[in-house]
Design a protein around this motif. Structure first.
Motif, PDB file in Angstrom:
ATOM      1  N   ARG A 144      25.551 -29.908 -16.190  1.00 25.25           N
ATOM      2  CA  ARG A 144      25.445 -31.133 -16.982  1.00 25.25           C
ATOM      3  C   ARG A 144      26.430 -31.168 -18.152  1.00 25.25           C
ATOM      4  O   ARG A 144      26.776 -30.142 -18.732  1.00 25.25           O
ATOM      5  N   ASP A 145      26.837 -32.400 -18.478  1.00 26.06           N
ATOM      6  CA  ASP A 145      27.550 -32.692 -19.729  1.00 26.06           C
ATOM      7  C   ASP A 145      28.887 -31.976 -19.874  1.00 26.06           C
ATOM      8  O   ASP A 145      29.390 -31.824 -20.990  1.00 26.06           O
ATOM      9  N   ASN A 146      29.482 -31.550 -18.777  1.00 30.77           N
ATOM     10  CA  ASN A 146      30.813 -30.941 -18.857  1.00 30.77           C
ATOM     11  C   ASN A 146      31.888 -32.023 -18.844  1.00 30.77           C
ATOM     12  O   ASN A 146      31.751 -33.042 -18.163  1.00 30.77           O
ATOM     13  N   ASP A 147      32.951 -31.802 -19.569  1.00 26.65           N
ATOM     14  CA  ASP A 147      34.094 -32.703 -19.585  1.00 26.65           C
ATOM     15  C   ASP A 147      35.280 -31.958 -18.968  1.00 26.65           C
ATOM     16  O   ASP A 147      35.977 -31.204 -19.639  1.00 26.65           O
ATOM     17  N   LEU A 148      35.464 -32.161 -17.660  1.00 26.84           N
ATOM     18  CA  LEU A 148      36.493 -31.425 -16.917  1.00 26.84           C
ATOM     19  C   LEU A 148      37.490 -32.421 -16.319  1.00 26.84           C
ATOM     20  O   LEU A 148      37.433 -32.764 -15.134  1.00 26.84           O
ATOM     21  N   ALA A 149      38.389 -32.887 -17.138  1.00 32.01           N
ATOM     22  CA  ALA A 149      39.381 -33.859 -16.697  1.00 32.01           C
ATOM     23  C   ALA A 149      40.297 -33.238 -15.649  1.00 32.01           C
ATOM     24  O   ALA A 149      40.660 -32.072 -15.719  1.00 32.01           O
ATOM     25  N   ARG A 150      40.658 -34.060 -14.644  1.00 27.13           N
ATOM     26  CA  ARG A 150      41.573 -33.634 -13.576  1.00 27.13           C
ATOM     27  C   ARG A 150      41.048 -32.414 -12.817  1.00 27.13           C
ATOM     28  O   ARG A 150      41.814 -31.552 -12.371  1.00 27.13           O
ATOM     29  N   LEU A 151      39.747 -32.358 -12.651  1.00 23.38           N
ATOM     30  CA  LEU A 151      39.120 -31.255 -11.902  1.00 23.38           C
ATOM     31  C   LEU A 151      39.606 -31.255 -10.450  1.00 23.38           C
ATOM     32  O   LEU A 151      39.751 -32.306  -9.830  1.00 23.38           O
ATOM     33  N   GLU A 152      39.836 -30.048  -9.905  1.00 23.47           N
ATOM     34  CA  GLU A 152      40.240 -29.897  -8.508  1.00 23.47           C
ATOM     35  C   GLU A 152      39.125 -29.177  -7.750  1.00 23.47           C
ATOM     36  O   GLU A 152      38.754 -28.054  -8.098  1.00 23.47           O
ATOM     37  N   LEU A 153      38.596 -29.827  -6.722  1.00 22.17           N
ATOM     38  CA  LEU A 153      37.572 -29.221  -5.875  1.00 22.17           C
ATOM     39  C   LEU A 153      38.053 -29.246  -4.431  1.00 22.17           C
ATOM     40  O   LEU A 153      38.326 -30.318  -3.875  1.00 22.17           O
ATOM     41  N   THR A 154      38.158 -28.076  -3.810  1.00 23.81           N
ATOM     42  CA  THR A 154      38.577 -27.985  -2.415  1.00 23.81           C
ATOM     43  C   THR A 154      37.659 -27.027  -1.679  1.00 23.81           C
ATOM     44  O   THR A 154      37.496 -25.876  -2.088  1.00 23.81           O
ATOM     45  N   ASP A 155      37.046 -27.492  -0.605  1.00 26.08           N
ATOM     46  CA  ASP A 155      36.102 -26.674   0.178  1.00 26.08           C
ATOM     47  C   ASP A 155      34.999 -26.126  -0.728  1.00 26.08           C
ATOM     48  O   ASP A 155      34.834 -24.916  -0.905  1.00 26.08           O
ATOM     49  N   VAL A 156      34.248 -27.058  -1.310  1.00 26.13           N
ATOM     50  CA  VAL A 156      33.213 -26.706  -2.282  1.00 26.13           C
ATOM     51  C   VAL A 156      31.892 -27.349  -1.875  1.00 26.13           C
ATOM     52  O   VAL A 156      31.856 -28.488  -1.399  1.00 26.13           O
ATOM     53  N   VAL A 157      30.799 -26.603  -2.056  1.00 29.22           N
ATOM     54  CA  VAL A 157      29.448 -27.102  -1.792  1.00 29.22           C
ATOM     55  C   VAL A 157      28.625 -27.023  -3.071  1.00 29.22           C
ATOM     56  O   VAL A 157      28.595 -25.986  -3.735  1.00 29.22           O
ATOM     57  N   PHE A 158      27.958 -28.124  -3.409  1.00 31.45           N
ATOM     58  CA  PHE A 158      26.967 -28.150  -4.486  1.00 31.45           C
ATOM     59  C   PHE A 158      25.603 -28.345  -3.832  1.00 31.45           C
ATOM     60  O   PHE A 158      25.334 -29.400  -3.254  1.00 31.45           O
ATOM     61  N   ASP A 159      24.754 -27.339  -3.903  1.00 29.15           N
ATOM     62  CA  ASP A 159      23.441 -27.389  -3.264  1.00 29.15           C
ATOM     63  C   ASP A 159      22.350 -27.378  -4.346  1.00 29.15           C
ATOM     64  O   ASP A 159      22.213 -26.406  -5.086  1.00 29.15           O
ATOM     65  N   ARG A 160      21.618 -28.510  -4.455  1.00 28.93           N
ATOM     66  CA  ARG A 160      20.526 -28.636  -5.428  1.00 28.93           C
ATOM     67  C   ARG A 160      21.011 -28.382  -6.862  1.00 28.93           C
ATOM     68  O   ARG A 160      20.358 -27.694  -7.636  1.00 28.93           O
ATOM     69  N   CYS A 161      22.132 -28.944  -7.189  1.00 29.70           N
ATOM     70  CA  CYS A 161      22.710 -28.773  -8.531  1.00 29.70           C
ATOM     71  C   CYS A 161      22.482 -30.029  -9.375  1.00 29.70           C
ATOM     72  O   CYS A 161      22.246 -31.118  -8.852  1.00 29.70           O
ATOM     73  N   ASP A 162      22.555 -29.852 -10.683  1.00 26.71           N
ATOM     74  CA  ASP A 162      22.408 -30.969 -11.621  1.00 26.71           C
ATOM     75  C   ASP A 162      23.740 -31.209 -12.321  1.00 26.71           C
ATOM     76  O   ASP A 162      24.175 -30.402 -13.148  1.00 26.71           O
ATOM     77  N   LEU A 163      24.394 -32.311 -11.955  1.00 24.90           N
ATOM     78  CA  LEU A 163      25.684 -32.671 -12.553  1.00 24.90           C
ATOM     79  C   LEU A 163      25.560 -33.915 -13.418  1.00 24.90           C
ATOM     80  O   LEU A 163      26.535 -34.621 -13.671  1.00 24.90           O
ATOM     81  N   SER A 164      24.370 -34.182 -13.919  1.00 25.82           N
ATOM     82  CA  SER A 164      24.133 -35.397 -14.689  1.00 25.82           C
ATOM     83  C   SER A 164      25.044 -35.468 -15.917  1.00 25.82           C
ATOM     84  O   SER A 164      25.202 -34.485 -16.643  1.00 25.82           O
ATOM     85  N   ASN A 165      25.640 -36.645 -16.095  1.00 26.60           N
ATOM     86  CA  ASN A 165      26.478 -36.944 -17.262  1.00 26.60           C
ATOM     87  C   ASN A 165      27.715 -36.058 -17.383  1.00 26.60           C
ATOM     88  O   ASN A 165      28.341 -36.003 -18.454  1.00 26.60           O
ATOM     89  N   ALA A 166      28.071 -35.367 -16.316  1.00 26.26           N
ATOM     90  CA  ALA A 166      29.334 -34.628 -16.330  1.00 26.26           C
ATOM     91  C   ALA A 166      30.485 -35.628 -16.223  1.00 26.26           C
ATOM     92  O   ALA A 166      30.359 -36.696 -15.612  1.00 26.26           O
ATOM     93  N   ARG A 167      31.620 -35.286 -16.799  1.00 28.32           N
ATOM     94  CA  ARG A 167      32.783 -36.171 -16.808  1.00 28.32           C
ATOM     95  C   ARG A 167      33.933 -35.506 -16.052  1.00 28.32           C
ATOM     96  O   ARG A 167      34.531 -34.537 -16.541  1.00 28.32           O
ATOM     97  N   PHE A 168      34.194 -36.055 -14.862  1.00 26.47           N
ATOM     98  CA  PHE A 168      35.241 -35.522 -13.994  1.00 26.47           C
ATOM     99  C   PHE A 168      36.312 -36.590 -13.763  1.00 26.47           C
ATOM    100  O   PHE A 168      36.786 -36.778 -12.642  1.00 26.47           O
ATOM    101  N   GLY A 169      36.694 -37.300 -14.783  1.00 22.55           N
ATOM    102  CA  GLY A 169      37.683 -38.361 -14.635  1.00 22.55           C
ATOM    103  C   GLY A 169      38.986 -37.846 -14.039  1.00 22.55           C
ATOM    104  O   GLY A 169      39.502 -36.814 -14.452  1.00 22.55           O
ATOM    105  N   GLY A 170      39.505 -38.580 -13.047  1.00 26.39           N
ATOM    106  CA  GLY A 170      40.763 -38.198 -12.414  1.00 26.39           C
ATOM    107  C   GLY A 170      40.659 -36.988 -11.512  1.00 26.39           C
ATOM    108  O   GLY A 170      41.685 -36.374 -11.174  1.00 26.39           O
TER     109      GLY A 170
END
Length: 218
Positions: free
Chosen positions: A66-92
């Motif tokens: 939650r609540d992370n500000d990770l601009a220009r995040l790169e995700l490749t071959d990634v799994v999120f299982d039962r995770c809470d990403l509420s209000n995270a900021r992944f712009g771009g």
């Protein structure tokens, strides 16, 4: 999603190696950090700010993001299982071959993001922000996306199965070939010119008639 079969969504699954290195918490993130071939489970990664962080071949399980500000995040071959990403900021963000399973995505900011081969399965995504995002080969299945924001998003080969879209913002988003017939909504923010070629059910016709002040005659 022009002519693809609902039973065979053209969405590639993440490619994870048979063995992943356990990465215990706490985990701190800095600009241009790279995490690869890892399993991260049961930890909290919250309130962090960094740019161009990349995760490649990573499994997140029960992680609070939650609540992370990770601009220009790169995700490749990634799994999120039962995770809470509420209000995270992944712009771009640039997301390729990723899967979100049973995750909380309330208020997640994916504005201006590019999504390729991404699956959202049984996720709670009220107010998720996909403004100006570019989505291709993306599946939303059994998701709660009330008041989600797709303003001027680009949708290509996007499949929506049993999705609650009530109150979603779709203005400026071309819906040609997009099948909304399996979605649930009482109201949408949408422009008439963007509906050309959109697929809806007979039951939804009255909803769109109400949106545009039309009267359906029995």
């Amino acid at each position: 999603m022009s002519s693809e079969s609902k039973s065979k969504p053209p969405v590639e699954a993440p490619k994870l190696p048979a063995r992943l290195t356990e990465l215990p918490g706490p985990i701190g993130l800095r600009d241009e950090d790279s995490v690869r071939d890892a399993r991260i489970a049961g930890v909290a990664i919250e309130g962090q700010e960094a740019s161009r962080v990349s995760f490649e071949r990573v499994s997140f399980e029960g992680v609070t993001f939650r609540d992370n500000d990770l601009a220009r995040l790169e995700l490749t071959d990634v799994v999120f299982d039962r995770c809470d990403l509420s209000n995270a900021r992944f712009g771009g963000a640039n997301i390729h071959r990723a899967e979100f399973r049973g995750c909380k995505l309330m208020g997640l900011d994916l504005s201006d993001a590019m999504l390729r081969n991404v699956r959202f399965l049984e996720c709670q995504g009220e107010y998720v922000n996909l403004r100006f995002a570019d989505l291709k080969q993306v599946l939303f299945e059994d998701c709660f996306l009330r008041r989600a924001d797709f303003y001027t998003a680009k949708l290509q080969s996007v499949l929506l199965r049993r999705v609650d879209l009530d109150g979603a913002q779709l203005a400026g988003t071309k819906l040609d070939g997009i099948d909304l017939s399996d979605c649930d909504f009482n109201t949408l923010a949408v422009e008439a010119e963007d509906l050309r070629g959109c697929i809806i059910s007979r039951g939804q016709a009255s909803v769109f008639a109400n949106l545009f002040g039309l009267v359906l005659k029995e």
